[in-house]
Design a protein around this motif. Structure first.
Motif, short mmCIF file in Angstrom:
data_model
loop_
_atom_site.label_atom_id
_atom_site.label_comp_id
_atom_site.label_asym_id
_atom_site.label_seq_id
_atom_site.Cartn_x
_atom_site.Cartn_y
_atom_site.Cartn_z
N ARG A 142 0.83 -1.21 0.00
CA ARG A 142 0.00 0.00 0.00
C ARG A 142 0.87 1.26 0.00
N GLN A 164 2.44 -0.58 -6.24
CA GLN A 164 1.40 -0.12 -5.33
C GLN A 164 0.13 -0.97 -5.45
N ASP A 175 -3.54 -1.34 -2.96
CA ASP A 175 -4.33 -1.05 -1.76
C ASP A 175 -5.59 -1.90 -1.81
#
Length: 316
Positions: A51, A78, A80
């Motif tokens: 994240r 990345q 999330d």
């Protein structure tokens, strides 16, 4: 608790040479140590899906320093899991940028007793269940294509816990197609049971996904591993009580279970593993009650996944 005292998982020795691996939640804890072990075992390319990219880069630097691996072995991307769009974007990047995908380790998760809504669910359900399996289904075709093209077997390994056995899951009494609605009711939510429930639901989803993806057709081994009680960042919102902290496994020992699951043999397909061994399921995962709940949970989860990404669950 029994295996906590009677068993210590051995360090896996299977080579990951030539393999491309994704580990979610890999900047800390079990995910970080599993990446370190896979690098030591020869992994060619590891995507550390995190994240916070800056923390991920620091973790990658640490692994490079302790293993002397080539800098390009580790990449930080990345991801999330509290955001469906982040999952969709990550999966699209994988499809575009990775020539092959041999292993997906779904390690990222949260343990919280604070009720929060992310996307359309309580956060534990979004992160530990919906986004996890959204990612798994989105990347299943890549895992399948790699297995078929290279005449190998690939892995989708999720991290579970023996706490699924003690889940009370009172929301199971909700009317038909009302499970997720019941889980979203803050007034009745038993947050002390929520982590357990999220992992129980993950067991149902894993069993269903494995049944939908026969190993002989797709070459994708789908399994769940339980690392036991470990020192990890899962407990960052609430520290382990002293007695539990005293018996918790070192992080690198727990990570051995993740590394094993990512290279485990075909007989682990659709199975729950404790310390490298297939284990019979208990609690609300067993018998006719378990079969009925699995069907009910999957019916609602599939509808949710198809709403996010139409056609995503068509993997057979």
């Amino acid at each position: 608790m029994y295996t906590q005292f009677t068993s210590t998982p051995s360090l896996p020795t299977t080579s990951f040479k030539g393999r491309t691996i994704i580990v979610t939640g890999s900047n800390v804890g079990l995910g970080l140590e599993s990446c370190r072990q896979m690098v030591t075992l020869g992994a060619s390319r590891i995507i550390m899906a995190v994240r916070n990219v800056s923390k991920g880069e620091a973790a990658a630097k640490d692994i490079r320093a302790t293993t002397s691996c080539a800098p390009e072995t580790l990449e930080v991307w990345q991801l999330d899991l509290s955001s469906y769009q982040s999952v969709l974007s990550f999966a699209e990047r994988v499809k575009t940028e990775l020539p092959r995908l041999d292993v997906l380790v779904g390690n990222a998760g949260i343990g919280t007793e604070t009720f929060r809504i992310t996307e359309d669910n309580e956060e534990s359900i979004t992160t530990n269940l919906v986004s996890l399996f959204l990612l798994g289904f989105l990347l299943h075709p890549k895992l399948r294509d790699t297995a078929l093209k290279h005449s190998t077997q690939t892995h989708f390994t999720i991290v579970g816990t023996g706490l699924y056995e003690v889940a009370q899951f009172k929301e199971r009494k909700a009317p038909n197609m009302g499970l997720f609605e019941a889980l979203n009711d803050e007034k009745t939510a038993v947050m002390s049971d929520r982590y357990n429930v999220s992992k129980l639901l993950g067991m149902y989803a894993l069993k269903q996904m494995a049944a939908m993806s026969p190993l002989q057709n797709n070459g994708v081994i789908i399994n769940c591993v339980a690392p036991g009680l470990c020192h990890s960042q899962l407990h960052r919102e609430r520290k382990l009580p002293g007695p539990l902290a005293a018996i918790a496994r070192p992080t690198d020992v727990g990570a051995r279970v993740l590394t094993y699951g990512a290279s485990a043999p075909p007989q682990t397909h659709g199975q729950y593993l404790v310390d490298h061994k297939n284990q019979e399921l208990h609690g609300l995962c067993s018998g006719q009650v378990g079969a009925k709940l699995q069907k009910q949970v999957w019916g609602e989860l599939r509808q949710k996944l198809e709403t996010i990404s139409p056609g995503v669950t068509n993997i057979s």
